[in-house]
Write a protein that holds these residues in place. Structure first.
Motif, mmCIF file in Angstrom:
data_model
loop_
_atom_site.group_PDB
_atom_site.id
_atom_site.type_symbol
_atom_site.label_atom_id
_atom_site.label_comp_id
_atom_site.label_asym_id
_atom_site.label_seq_id
_atom_site.Cartn_x
_atom_site.Cartn_y
_atom_site.Cartn_z
ATOM 1 N N PHE A 98 9.760 3.656 17.062
ATOM 2 C CA PHE A 98 8.763 2.580 17.149
ATOM 3 C C PHE A 98 7.361 3.493 17.752
ATOM 4 N N TYR A 99 7.553 4.356 18.444
ATOM 5 C CA TYR A 99 6.314 5.125 18.674
ATOM 6 C C TYR A 99 5.528 5.493 17.672
ATOM 7 N N LEU A 100 6.131 6.171 16.780
ATOM 8 C CA LEU A 100 5.632 6.730 15.497
ATOM 9 C C LEU A 100 5.104 5.616 14.574
ATOM 10 N N LEU A 101 5.830 4.480 14.462
ATOM 11 C CA LEU A 101 5.460 3.458 13.757
ATOM 12 C C LEU A 101 4.220 2.857 14.141
ATOM 13 N N PHE A 108 -3.828 3.787 10.305
ATOM 14 C CA PHE A 108 -4.636 2.925 9.299
ATOM 15 C C PHE A 108 -5.987 2.422 9.900
ATOM 16 N N HIS A 109 -5.859 2.113 11.212
ATOM 17 C CA HIS A 109 -7.019 1.707 11.912
ATOM 18 C C HIS A 109 -8.198 2.606 12.011
ATOM 19 N N ASN A 110 -7.995 4.027 12.124
ATOM 20 C CA ASN A 110 -8.811 4.922 11.992
ATOM 21 C C ASN A 110 -9.526 5.104 11.010
ATOM 22 N N TYR A 120 -4.901 -1.669 22.843
ATOM 23 C CA TYR A 120 -3.732 -2.526 22.936
ATOM 24 C C TYR A 120 -2.759 -1.611 22.197
ATOM 25 N N TRP A 121 -3.001 -1.387 21.132
ATOM 26 C CA TRP A 121 -1.900 -0.632 20.237
ATOM 27 C C TRP A 121 -1.544 0.851 20.795
ATOM 28 N N SER A 122 -2.606 1.438 21.260
ATOM 29 C CA SER A 122 -2.550 2.853 21.797
ATOM 30 C C SER A 122 -1.504 2.635 23.010
ATOM 31 N N ASP A 123 -1.486 1.725 23.759
ATOM 32 C CA ASP A 123 -0.944 1.546 25.044
ATOM 33 C C ASP A 123 0.499 1.217 24.419
ATOM 34 N N VAL A 124 0.732 0.591 23.722
ATOM 35 C CA VAL A 124 2.266 0.147 23.129
ATOM 36 C C VAL A 124 2.910 1.257 22.762
ATOM 37 N N SER A 125 2.008 2.133 21.777
ATOM 38 C CA SER A 125 2.574 3.385 21.371
ATOM 39 C C SER A 125 2.985 4.363 22.581
ATOM 40 N N SER A 126 2.153 4.393 23.503
ATOM 41 C CA SER A 126 2.049 5.150 24.702
ATOM 42 C C SER A 126 3.515 4.927 25.565
ATOM 43 N N ARG A 127 3.576 3.511 25.555
ATOM 44 C CA ARG A 127 4.897 3.291 26.349
ATOM 45 C C ARG A 127 6.187 3.424 25.624
ATOM 46 N N ALA A 209 -2.400 8.505 29.630
ATOM 47 C CA ALA A 209 -2.762 7.360 28.830
ATOM 48 C C ALA A 209 -2.684 6.026 29.175
ATOM 49 N N LEU A 210 -1.795 5.805 30.151
ATOM 50 C CA LEU A 210 -1.266 4.399 30.605
ATOM 51 C C LEU A 210 -2.030 4.351 32.013
ATOM 52 N N GLN A 211 -2.650 5.360 32.664
ATOM 53 C CA GLN A 211 -3.288 5.349 33.674
ATOM 54 C C GLN A 211 -2.242 5.195 35.016
#
Length: 245
Positions: A98-101, A108-110, A120-127, A209-211
């Protein structure tokens, strides 16, 4: 010399090896621009940040589709006999998938293919990355516990057979020998120790990253360099790979 050349060719042919090499340079750039923040070298600072960003994008592209690899790995690890290994490794691989997904979404955004809430999606990936590392560390600590328990049991067996116990208690010499044996067995399990150290240093990156912790770019860069170097060693020398993992 031929062996060295063959190893370099073999290493370069592996996507995972190129990914880890890019990661090493990526965090090297972060360490460098972190040190330059308080100087007047603004142009060099901008250049290093751009290189780091490009290396990050390159790594996301290199790992494209690897989510399926980890799902397949989870389907294999779910059949492990050891319950703790089965649970930690299977959940770790699912989380990493899921992290890689979600990391692919950010790529794609970049490149401008889609518009997303990047933070938001960076935080989800980091979690998911953080959960992966915590599960990996659980597996590492369990492995350390196992090898120490095995060595202590072996030490007790040797003590009993050699009459090293007096009145049902181990002699001071036997106790000291046990400690030495524990250190020896850790030395004999270098892949396990390397994996533990690598995961511990990696842990700071998603936490930052998640502070959850506040680390300077220099510390993030240093931790990333250490973990990347250990990962590179494993790709270069597969005998250092922790099994199962």
């Amino acid at each position: 010399m031929d062996d060295l050349v063959n190893n370099i060719i073999k290493f370069n042919a592996q996507t995972n090896g190129r990914d880890k090499l890019c990661r090493l340079f990526q965090y090297g750039c972060r360490l460098a621009w972190g040190r330059l923040q308080q100087t007047d070298k603004k142009d060099l600072l901008t250049t290093l940040k751009n290189i780091e960003s490009m290396l990050s994008m390159t790594r996301k592209l290199l790992r494209f589709g690897r989510s399926l690899d980890f799902i397949q790995g989870a389907l294999k690890s779910i059949h492990l006999k050891d319950g703790v290994l089965r649970l930690t490794l299977t959940l770790s691989k699912i989380n990493q998938a899921f992290y890689l997904l979600f990391d692919h979404f950010l790529w794609f955004h970049n490149v401008g293919a889609v518009k997303l809430d990047k933070q938001y999606w960076s935080d989800v990936s980091s979690r998911f990355y953080l959960a992966t590392l915590l599960l990996n560390l659980s597996r590492d600590f369990y492995g350390i516990y196992q090898v120490i328990e095995e060595e202590l049991a072996l030490g007790e067996s040797r003590g009993n057979s050699s009459g090293a116990y007096q009145n049902g208690e181990a002699s001071p010499r036997t106790s000291r020998q046990r400690k030495v044996n524990v250190l020896d067995v850790l030395h004999q399990n270098i892949p396990l120790i390397m994996d533990t150290i690598k995961n511990l240093f990696d842990l700071a990156i998603p936490m930052s990253a998640l502070q959850m912790v506040h680390l300077s770019p220099q510390k993030q860069g240093l931790f990333g360099i250490i973990s990347s170097f250990l990962a590179l060693l494993v790709v270069w020398n597969p005998t250092l790979k922790l099994v199962p993992s």
